[in-house]
Every structure is written in structure tokens, then in C-alpha cells.
Design an enzyme around this catalytic site. Structure first.
Site, PDB file in Angstrom:
ATOM      1  N   GLY A  38      97.521 -12.773  87.883  1.00 17.29           N
ATOM      2  CA  GLY A  38      97.921 -12.323  89.075  1.00 17.29           C
ATOM      3  C   GLY A  38      96.193 -12.193  89.668  1.00 17.29           C
ATOM      4  O   GLY A  38      96.116 -12.238  90.979  1.00 17.29           O
ATOM      5  N   ARG A  70     103.384 -13.011  91.560  1.00 19.21           N
ATOM      6  CA  ARG A  70     102.198 -12.667  91.685  1.00 19.21           C
ATOM      7  C   ARG A  70     101.665 -13.312  91.938  1.00 19.21           C
ATOM      8  O   ARG A  70     100.291 -13.164  92.322  1.00 19.21           O
ATOM      9  CB  ARG A  70     101.986 -11.047  91.618  1.00 19.21           C
ATOM     10  CG  ARG A  70     101.474 -11.004  90.572  1.00 19.21           C
ATOM     11  CD  ARG A  70     101.517  -9.440  89.518  1.00 19.21           C
ATOM     12  NE  ARG A  70     101.270  -9.129  87.933  1.00 19.21           N
ATOM     13  CZ  ARG A  70     102.522  -9.239  87.655  1.00 19.21           C
ATOM     14  NH1 ARG A  70     103.892  -9.693  87.527  1.00 19.21           N
ATOM     15  NH2 ARG A  70     102.488  -9.245  86.443  1.00 19.21           N
ATOM     16  N   LEU A 107      89.465 -15.568  74.920  1.00 20.25           N
ATOM     17  CA  LEU A 107      88.248 -15.713  74.060  1.00 20.25           C
ATOM     18  C   LEU A 107      87.526 -14.930  73.508  1.00 20.25           C
ATOM     19  O   LEU A 107      87.654 -13.567  73.860  1.00 20.25           O
ATOM     20  CB  LEU A 107      87.732 -16.710  75.456  1.00 20.25           C
ATOM     21  CG  LEU A 107      87.771 -17.368  76.028  1.00 20.25           C
ATOM     22  CD1 LEU A 107      87.011 -17.778  77.790  1.00 20.25           C
ATOM     23  CD2 LEU A 107      87.326 -18.470  74.876  1.00 20.25           C
ATOM     24  N   ASP A 127      93.282  -8.304  81.672  1.00 17.96           N
ATOM     25  CA  ASP A 127      94.608  -7.887  81.886  1.00 17.96           C
ATOM     26  C   ASP A 127      93.437  -6.384  80.441  1.00 17.96           C
ATOM     27  O   ASP A 127      94.520  -5.360  80.016  1.00 17.96           O
ATOM     28  CB  ASP A 127      95.620  -7.458  81.656  1.00 17.96           C
ATOM     29  CG  ASP A 127      95.591  -8.259  80.319  1.00 17.96           C
ATOM     30  OD1 ASP A 127      94.723  -8.828  79.828  1.00 17.96           O
ATOM     31  OD2 ASP A 127      97.000  -8.686  80.315  1.00 17.96           O
ATOM     32  N   CYS A 170      75.339  -3.447  84.723  1.00 15.28           N
ATOM     33  CA  CYS A 170      75.958  -4.652  83.789  1.00 15.28           C
ATOM     34  C   CYS A 170      77.096  -3.499  84.306  1.00 15.28           C
ATOM     35  O   CYS A 170      77.570  -2.375  84.535  1.00 15.28           O
ATOM     36  CB  CYS A 170      75.697  -4.604  82.778  1.00 15.28           C
ATOM     37  SG  CYS A 170      76.396  -3.639  81.865  1.00 15.28           S
ATOM     38  N   CYS A 186      99.832  -3.749  84.151  1.00 12.23           N
ATOM     39  CA  CYS A 186     101.307  -3.661  85.263  1.00 12.23           C
ATOM     40  C   CYS A 186     102.612  -3.534  84.439  1.00 12.23           C
ATOM     41  O   CYS A 186     103.746  -3.608  85.058  1.00 12.23           O
ATOM     42  CB  CYS A 186     101.224  -4.843  85.445  1.00 12.23           C
ATOM     43  SG  CYS A 186      99.249  -5.418  86.955  1.00 12.23           S
TER      44      CYS A 186
END
Length: 269
Positions: A38, A70, A107, A127, A170, A186
Site C-alpha cells: 500500500g 489500495r 531482504l 509491514d 534514527c 491490515c
């Protein structure tokens, strides 16, 4: 830039704050977008349209029907395809000049370190907290600017981190790793579709400003959007002298003085 590029990017070039030199910096730049959902969708589309020359899209998920509400990089025809590959197709339609690399995995470790090292700016559009913290650690270690966005339900957040400035915080200063945090997703909590577009587009804007050297990025500020009332709130924050990531001796010694020009992540998309 050639004549076609001068025409394509003419509306940027007309801006005194960008001009030909700033647009050339965009054409030469490399961005890493972690997450093609999204937030990553509008961010990637705007970076490609603006002419950012090299974009790496990293996402280990596949396109699902529930994404299409979305995640505007993807289409019904590409359901079941890796999101990174689907995103590469979409960006090629927007701007075939942009070189897009698709990474169909989450990653981590050496792979993450290599991608951050190769990027001029990183956009955190993922996410989950584990990836956010891993990305932040690498961006701090390699002094790569990081643009972080989050969206859940009707709440959006945006912050920028740049460890080339030794006195700036940071991501971990705001949201210390190891805190007892309940992950919100979500799939369970829901998310207002345009909210991801607003935050993702703002991530693209901050990334473009960083590369082009235009205006001021929002270092040391957390922007919070209430999508129901459409009210923005800005919260100032500072570096945590006890931060386990950016306050370590190794980081302090590696950052030269004067280098370079609620909390983000509480929502997920």
C-alpha cells in the site's frame, strides 16, 4: 539529459528549487523501496514518474485479491505474481527509462546490507517491525537516508532519518528495538485505502527532495495524520543518547561531523 528527457521532466526543471541540475541528480540516483504494497505502490509510481533513474523493489509476497483495494501497483490480471515483479511491470508502463530491479524476497542480512549500500535513499514501506529495525540498522551503519511511513485503520505516520547528520535521531530512537509491541496488520485491523496513497506519496516527496537537494526534509519531526478528520499533527523528537543503534561508539566514530545535507511504524502497511 537528452531532448526527450528535458521535455518529460520539464515541469520539474521549471522549478527553481530543482532545475536541470536537480533533475539530473534524480536521473542518476538509486532508491531502494522495501515493500511493494500500500505504501510502496504510490511511492514507487511517483519516483518512477519523476525520473528517479534506478529503483529496486523488494517484497517477498505475491499479489492477492485483498491487496487491490489500495496497492495500486498491481492489477487483477497479476494476482498470484510476485509483488516486486508486478511492480516492475507497472513502473515500466509509467516510465520505461527507469531501471527497475525486482527482488522477490524479504531482504535481510548480507543481501539487505548490499542493497542499502547501493542506494542513495531507502524507503521503508514494509509491514513488520523486524524488517523496519533491520533496515534502520543498515541505514545508520552506512549513513543512507531513510524515509519511513506507516498506515493502519485511519492513522498515518511519516518520518525521515539521515545519519549523515550525527545529531539527528534514527528510527530506533523513536521506537526502541525489543520493546513489548503488539504487531498490527491490515489483514486484521483494516486500512483506509487513500491513506496509504497519501503517506506513500509523501514518502516519495521526501525522497525526491533529499536527492534533488530541494527544500527541507522533516528530520526530527514525526508527522501524524488522522484520516477521519484530515488533521495533521507534528511532533518533534530528538536523538536518544542511549540508543542501541545510533549512539554506539562504532557509529559515533564512523559519522564525520557536518556530513551531508504516537512513533513511526506503530501502524503497518
Amino acid at each position: 539529459m537528452n531532448d526527450e528527457q528535458l521535455l518529460r521532466y520539464s515541469r520539474h526543471i521549471l522549478l527553481d528549487e530543482i532545475g536541470i541540475e536537480g533533475q539530473q541528480r534524480l536521473v542518476n540516483a538509486k532508491a531502494l523501496i522495501v515493500g511493494a504494497g500500500g505504501l510502496g505502490s504510490p511511492a514507487a509510481l511517483y519516483l518512477a514518474a519523476a525520473g528517479l533513474g534506478h529503483i529496486t523493489l523488494a517484497d517477498g509476497d505475491q499479489v492477492d485479491l485483498t491487496n487491490l483495494q489500495r496497492q495500486i501497483l498491481h492489477t487483477q490480471e497479476r494476482i498470484g505474481q510476485p509483488k516486486a515483479c508486478s511492480g516492475r511491470v507497472a513502473l515500466a508502463h509509467i516510465n520505461p527509462e527507469v531501471q527497475v530491479k525486482a527482488i522477490n524476497s524479504r531482504l535481510a542480512g548480507e543481501a539487505l546490507a548490499a542493497r542499502v549500500a547501493d542506494a542513495d535513499v531507502v524507503l521503508d514501506c514494509c509491514d513488520n517491525f523486524a524488517t523496519r529495525h533491520a533496515v534502520n540498522r543498515e541505514c545508520v551503519r552506512q549513513r543512507t537516508p531513510l524515509v519511513s511511513g506507516a498506515a493502519i485503520r485511519f492513522a498515518g505516520q511519516l518520518a525521515v532519518f539521515d545519519s549523515r547528520h550525527p545529531d539527528t535521531p534514527c528510527y530506533s530512537c523513536l521506537f526502541p528495538e525489543g520493546d513489548d509491541v503488539e504487531e498490527e496488520r491490515c489483514a486484521v485491523m483494516g486500512v483506509f485505502a487513500p491513506l496509504t496513497g497519501i503517506i506513500g506519496a509523501m514518502q516519495a516527496a521526501e525522497a525526491l527532495k533529499l536527492i534533488a537537494g530541494a527544500g527541507d526534509v522533516i528530520l526530527g519531526r514525526l508527522w501524524l495524520l488522522d484520516g477521519l478528520s484530515m488533521e495533521w499533527r507534528s511532533v518533534n523528537f530528538s536523538k536518544d543518547p542511549q540508543c542501541s543503534v545510533c549512539a554506539s561508539d562504532s557509529v559515533r566514530q564512523s559519522v564525520p561531523a557536518g556530513a551531508g545535507p504516537g512513533r513511526p511504524g506503530a501502524g503497518r502497511e
